[in-house]
Design a protein around this motif. Sequence first.
Motif, mmCIF file in Angstrom:
data_model
loop_
_atom_site.group_PDB
_atom_site.id
_atom_site.type_symbol
_atom_site.label_atom_id
_atom_site.label_comp_id
_atom_site.label_asym_id
_atom_site.label_seq_id
_atom_site.Cartn_x
_atom_site.Cartn_y
_atom_site.Cartn_z
ATOM 1 N N THR A 198 -10.754 -10.086 -33.380
ATOM 2 C CA THR A 198 -11.633 -9.242 -34.181
ATOM 3 C C THR A 198 -12.852 -9.706 -34.745
ATOM 4 O OG1 THR A 198 -10.310 -9.939 -36.235
ATOM 5 C CG2 THR A 198 -9.651 -7.911 -34.946
ATOM 6 N N MET A 224 -11.515 -1.458 -35.154
ATOM 7 C CA MET A 224 -10.938 -2.663 -36.012
ATOM 8 C C MET A 224 -10.144 -1.938 -37.245
ATOM 9 S SD MET A 224 -14.292 -5.347 -35.754
ATOM 10 C CE MET A 224 -13.711 -6.177 -36.964
ATOM 11 N N VAL A 227 -6.668 -1.516 -35.796
ATOM 12 C CA VAL A 227 -5.913 -3.075 -35.919
ATOM 13 C C VAL A 227 -5.497 -3.378 -37.184
ATOM 14 C CG1 VAL A 227 -6.388 -5.451 -35.166
ATOM 15 C CG2 VAL A 227 -7.428 -3.568 -33.672
ATOM 16 N N TYR A 228 -6.353 -3.256 -38.121
ATOM 17 C CA TYR A 228 -6.241 -3.802 -39.486
ATOM 18 C C TYR A 228 -4.761 -3.033 -40.136
ATOM 19 C CZ TYR A 228 -6.698 -4.688 -44.425
ATOM 20 O OH TYR A 228 -6.470 -5.143 -45.644
ATOM 21 N N LEU A 249 -9.674 -11.211 -41.108
ATOM 22 C CA LEU A 249 -9.708 -10.034 -40.289
ATOM 23 C C LEU A 249 -10.406 -9.014 -41.200
ATOM 24 C CD1 LEU A 249 -6.898 -8.366 -38.125
ATOM 25 C CD2 LEU A 249 -8.539 -7.068 -39.456
ATOM 26 N N LEU A 253 -14.040 -6.950 -40.797
ATOM 27 C CA LEU A 253 -13.759 -5.446 -40.962
ATOM 28 C C LEU A 253 -14.852 -4.963 -41.816
ATOM 29 C CD1 LEU A 253 -12.898 -2.537 -40.487
ATOM 30 C CD2 LEU A 253 -11.172 -3.057 -41.818
#
Length: 293
Positions: A198, A224, A227-228, A249, A253
């Motif tokens: 990321t 993202m 994904v988070y 991460l 973001l």
Amino acid sequence: MAARSGHRGGFHGGHHKRNSGKDRVSHQKISRREPKVDENSPIIASFRTYQALMDRKNDKYERLVKISRDVTIQSKRAIFHIHRINSGVDKTTVLKEADEKLIAVREKLCQIALELQGEDLYQYIRAISPGLQEYIEAVAFYHYCLGNGLVSLTQVQSDLEFPALEKPSTEDSDCPSHPAVTLYVPPVEYMLGLADFTGELMRLCITSVSSGDMDLPFQLCQFMREVYHGFSSFSYAGSWELSRKMHTLRQSLHKVENACYTLQVRGLEIPKHMLADVFSSADSEDTGRNDIT
């Protein structure tokens, strides 16, 4: 005189006694001998075996550290090469060259698989973890830039199943002839590699603005976020490193969301060639603020 001579006599007598004591100690040291070790003793034989096992394990550990370092370096080169897609170079050519670099990395990983054949992976996980995470980061970045979204653990694992090889495919191949081997990828290592991935998406977002692509940052931001949210559904009680990378991460973001906000709100006010400078300055301020906190 008599008293003085008596004093001298007493003095010499005491000195003689002290010397005699030293002589006895030195004589005892000379007469003391090292005990002989019975090489035929089962206890000594057991310790000789333990010594050989520890030496073999330490040698293997050092070899794995060196190979893992090569994997890390070559994976970083592949990542840097993929970032050239925003520099005006043909994307297909860049990704093809990056794939060739990843193939060379897998040859190094094949060496690791051969070293770990018949061994407990987790006894050597600290030696190979940096290189394995960097490889997963490079593969995930390559996979995303191909347009295939997030690479799965199954896809990563399938690439690390090496069939039997009687002779190297090329003369300069790093992987010698070998039986069929597989390098197992622990799920935690896969997730740690994705967390680093990321960060590359965040850099791709900034460089895409400087190249004039104003749509990619919004696509990256949405990806993202997904994904988070996926990472947020896991517990990090068993892995302090995963918890630390989760914080990184979140920062990546946050930077991408700020970039999208700047594009959406101030995009009409700021010329396109200056937007990248605005993102870079904001990025530096966020980094400094995080270092202070």
